[in-house]
Scaffold this motif. Sequence first.
Motif, short mmCIF file in Angstrom:
data_model
loop_
_atom_site.label_atom_id
_atom_site.label_comp_id
_atom_site.label_asym_id
_atom_site.label_seq_id
_atom_site.Cartn_x
_atom_site.Cartn_y
_atom_site.Cartn_z
N CYS A 264 0.87 -1.17 0.00
CA CYS A 264 0.00 0.00 0.00
C CYS A 264 0.91 1.22 0.00
O CYS A 264 2.13 1.09 0.05
N SER B 84 -3.84 -4.83 -3.62
CA SER B 84 -4.40 -4.80 -2.27
C SER B 84 -5.75 -4.10 -2.30
O SER B 84 -6.14 -3.52 -3.31
N VAL C 51 -5.75 -2.93 4.38
CA VAL C 51 -5.06 -1.64 4.26
C VAL C 51 -5.84 -0.63 5.09
O VAL C 51 -7.06 -0.51 4.95
N ALA D 214 -4.69 1.86 -1.16
CA ALA D 214 -4.60 0.46 -1.59
C ALA D 214 -4.23 0.44 -3.07
O ALA D 214 -4.53 1.37 -3.82
#
Length: 100
Positions: free
Chosen positions: A8, A46, A60, A66
């Motif tokens: 992230c 993510s 995240v 993300a």
Amino acid sequence: DVRPTTDCGPRLNGKKPNIVVLHHTAGIMTIDQLVAMMQPGGRTVSAHAAIKDREIVSVVPESKRAFALSDATFDSRALNAECINSTGAPTWQLSDATHE
């Protein structure tokens, strides 16, 4: 449940999220398999949350960006959730519990 990833980054220019993006995995898997794909060494992808049925795993933090939309500017504006499908192609349905 919280299972953070380092895949992230910071939100660009201090942007705050103002949209919610729901993805579907285009796959049938466990929530553990999905979260594993978001960990270092996985696919460098993510989401803020992974969802299957009524189980939600935070991956995240909302304060971070993300890697979900392939665009840093758009990612910086979004909160993303990756939802696991209950059926495969061609319909890729979500269970009622996941949809809720």
